[in-house]
Write a protein that holds these residues in place. Structure first.
Motif, PDB file in Angstrom:
ATOM      1  N   TYR A 119       0.830  -1.316  -0.054  1.00 45.58           N
ATOM      2  CA  TYR A 119       0.173   0.066  -0.063  1.00 45.58           C
ATOM      3  C   TYR A 119       0.762   1.355   0.053  1.00 45.58           C
ATOM      4  N   GLU A 120       1.756   1.191   0.796  1.00 42.05           N
ATOM      5  CA  GLU A 120       2.800   2.304   1.129  1.00 42.05           C
ATOM      6  C   GLU A 120       3.562   2.344  -0.303  1.00 42.05           C
ATOM      7  N   LEU A 121       4.101   1.552  -0.860  1.00 41.31           N
ATOM      8  CA  LEU A 121       4.682   1.755  -2.193  1.00 41.31           C
ATOM      9  C   LEU A 121       3.825   2.175  -3.577  1.00 41.31           C
ATOM     10  N   ALA A 122       2.729   1.947  -3.480  1.00 39.53           N
ATOM     11  CA  ALA A 122       1.827   1.989  -4.507  1.00 39.53           C
ATOM     12  C   ALA A 122       1.248   3.357  -4.212  1.00 39.53           C
ATOM     13  N   GLN A 123       1.068   3.795  -3.115  1.00 42.33           N
ATOM     14  CA  GLN A 123       0.673   5.320  -2.751  1.00 42.33           C
ATOM     15  C   GLN A 123       1.742   6.250  -3.073  1.00 42.33           C
ATOM     16  N   GLN A 172      -1.415   9.709   4.861  1.00 45.04           N
ATOM     17  CA  GLN A 172      -2.770   8.564   4.961  1.00 45.04           C
ATOM     18  C   GLN A 172      -2.110   7.379   5.113  1.00 45.04           C
ATOM     19  N   VAL A 173      -0.939   7.059   4.708  1.00 45.68           N
ATOM     20  CA  VAL A 173      -0.342   5.683   5.001  1.00 45.68           C
ATOM     21  C   VAL A 173       0.090   5.563   6.355  1.00 45.68           C
ATOM     22  N   LEU A 174       0.758   6.816   6.628  1.00 47.66           N
ATOM     23  CA  LEU A 174       1.195   6.719   8.159  1.00 47.66           C
ATOM     24  C   LEU A 174       0.048   6.734   9.347  1.00 47.66           C
ATOM     25  N   ALA A 175      -1.162   7.060   8.846  1.00 46.55           N
ATOM     26  CA  ALA A 175      -2.527   6.850  10.085  1.00 46.55           C
ATOM     27  C   ALA A 175      -2.749   5.537   9.641  1.00 46.55           C
ATOM     28  N   ARG A 176      -2.872   4.897   8.705  1.00 48.21           N
ATOM     29  CA  ARG A 176      -3.266   3.446   8.538  1.00 48.21           C
ATOM     30  C   ARG A 176      -2.693   2.533   9.382  1.00 48.21           C
ATOM     31  N   ILE A 177      -1.026   2.949   9.215  1.00 48.26           N
ATOM     32  CA  ILE A 177      -0.043   1.999   9.936  1.00 48.26           C
ATOM     33  C   ILE A 177      -0.289   2.130  11.424  1.00 48.26           C
ATOM     34  N   LYS A 178      -0.455   3.478  11.823  1.00 48.91           N
ATOM     35  CA  LYS A 178      -0.698   3.703  13.119  1.00 48.91           C
ATOM     36  C   LYS A 178      -1.789   2.794  13.811  1.00 48.91           C
ATOM     37  N   SER A 179      -2.891   2.877  12.960  1.00 49.73           N
ATOM     38  CA  SER A 179      -4.015   2.470  13.475  1.00 49.73           C
ATOM     39  C   SER A 179      -3.976   0.945  13.755  1.00 49.73           C
ATOM     40  N   VAL A 180      -3.361   0.327  12.566  1.00 49.08           N
ATOM     41  CA  VAL A 180      -3.049  -1.002  12.598  1.00 49.08           C
ATOM     42  C   VAL A 180      -1.812  -1.605  13.746  1.00 49.08           C
ATOM     43  N   THR A 181      -0.841  -0.816  14.194  1.00 45.94           N
ATOM     44  CA  THR A 181       0.040  -1.015  15.215  1.00 45.94           C
ATOM     45  C   THR A 181      -0.538  -0.918  16.441  1.00 45.94           C
ATOM     46  N   ASP A 182      -1.463   0.113  16.784  1.00 46.86           N
ATOM     47  CA  ASP A 182      -1.873  -0.090  17.988  1.00 46.86           C
ATOM     48  C   ASP A 182      -3.013  -1.086  18.236  1.00 46.86           C
ATOM     49  N   ASP A 183      -3.464  -1.722  17.188  1.00 49.40           N
ATOM     50  CA  ASP A 183      -4.380  -2.614  17.494  1.00 49.40           C
ATOM     51  C   ASP A 183      -3.621  -4.076  17.485  1.00 49.40           C
ATOM     52  N   GLU A 184      -2.189  -4.238  17.109  1.00 50.26           N
ATOM     53  CA  GLU A 184      -1.682  -5.398  16.963  1.00 50.26           C
ATOM     54  C   GLU A 184      -1.148  -5.926  18.401  1.00 50.26           C
ATOM     55  N   LEU A 202       8.724   0.037   9.670  1.00 52.95           N
ATOM     56  CA  LEU A 202       7.991   0.589   8.674  1.00 52.95           C
ATOM     57  C   LEU A 202       7.761   2.165   8.746  1.00 52.95           C
ATOM     58  N   LEU A 203       6.972   2.371   9.963  1.00 53.42           N
ATOM     59  CA  LEU A 203       6.770   3.870  10.130  1.00 53.42           C
ATOM     60  C   LEU A 203       7.925   4.605  10.195  1.00 53.42           C
ATOM     61  N   ALA A 204       9.110   4.288  11.015  1.00 57.93           N
ATOM     62  CA  ALA A 204      10.500   4.890  10.876  1.00 57.93           C
ATOM     63  C   ALA A 204      10.946   5.286   9.499  1.00 57.93           C
ATOM     64  N   ARG A 205      10.708   3.984   8.794  1.00 58.53           N
ATOM     65  CA  ARG A 205      11.382   4.081   7.271  1.00 58.53           C
ATOM     66  C   ARG A 205      10.553   5.471   6.466  1.00 58.53           C
ATOM     67  N   ILE A 206       9.152   5.370   6.633  1.00 55.57           N
ATOM     68  CA  ILE A 206       8.319   6.345   5.946  1.00 55.57           C
ATOM     69  C   ILE A 206       8.792   7.626   6.564  1.00 55.57           C
ATOM     70  N   TYR A 207       8.889   7.966   7.729  1.00 51.76           N
ATOM     71  CA  TYR A 207       9.249   9.218   8.310  1.00 51.76           C
ATOM     72  C   TYR A 207      10.545   9.723   7.818  1.00 51.76           C
ATOM     73  N   LEU A 208      11.487   8.713   7.661  1.00 51.74           N
ATOM     74  CA  LEU A 208      12.930   8.945   7.099  1.00 51.74           C
ATOM     75  C   LEU A 208      12.684   9.469   5.607  1.00 51.74           C
ATOM     76  N   ASP A 209      11.839   8.678   4.881  1.00 50.21           N
ATOM     77  CA  ASP A 209      11.473   9.133   3.408  1.00 50.21           C
ATOM     78  C   ASP A 209      11.051  10.490   3.262  1.00 50.21           C
ATOM     79  N   ILE A 210      10.081  10.715   4.089  1.00 52.19           N
ATOM     80  CA  ILE A 210       9.427  12.187   4.176  1.00 52.19           C
ATOM     81  C   ILE A 210      10.419  13.375   4.624  1.00 52.19           C
ATOM     82  N   TYR A 211      11.400  12.846   5.416  1.00 51.49           N
ATOM     83  CA  TYR A 211      12.481  13.845   5.869  1.00 51.49           C
ATOM     84  C   TYR A 211      13.364  14.092   4.777  1.00 51.49           C
ATOM     85  N   GLN A 212      13.764  12.947   4.039  1.00 45.03           N
ATOM     86  CA  GLN A 212      14.731  12.950   2.817  1.00 45.03           C
ATOM     87  C   GLN A 212      14.114  14.071   1.612  1.00 45.03           C
TER      88      GLN A 212
END
Length: 116
Positions: free
Chosen positions: A61-65, A75-87, A99-109
């Motif tokens: 989902y993240e790669l396609a988005q 949007q991807v971050l919000a979905r991953i956070k909701s799944v992480t909270d329920d896991e 995965l969240l950390a990698r996406i934050y790094l991508d946003i930063y870069q």
């Protein structure tokens, strides 16, 4: 007779292993279809409690988005956070946090000049 029995056992074993792995590799040339399929896989994984499939579908989902619009990662971050909270499984939770950390790094870069 013994060789036939061994041969049939080997064939049945291979066939059963192939039926377990029903995962199809997504075609990222069509990211909207990948998004649709990955969200369906995510719903199926969450209802079945399959953490591995949930992680895999979130990655797809993240790669396609990000292929469609790199700015849509919020949007991807919000979905991953909701799944992480329920896991419940700590290993799956760790993978999702990575995965969240990698996406934050991508946003930063992508916007490094804004933050530095």
């Amino acid at each position: 007779m013994k060789k036939i029995l061994i041969f049939l056992t080997a064939i049945l074993t291979v066939m059963s292993m192939q039926s377990v792995n029903r995962y199809e590799k997504p075609d990222f040339a069509y990211p909207k279809q990948v998004i649709k399929a990955s969200l369906a896989d995510l719903d199926r994984a969450l209802s079945a409690g399959d953490g591995k499939l949930a992680v895999r579908s979130l990655i797809n989902y993240e790669l396609a988005q990000s292929a469609i619009d790199p700015d849509s990662l919020v949007q991807v971050l919000a979905r991953i956070k909701s799944v992480t909270d329920d896991e419940k499984d700590p290993c799956i939770k760790l993978l999702l946090n990575t995965l969240l950390a990698r996406i934050y790094l991508d946003i930063y870069q992508a916007n490094r000049w804004v933050y530095d």
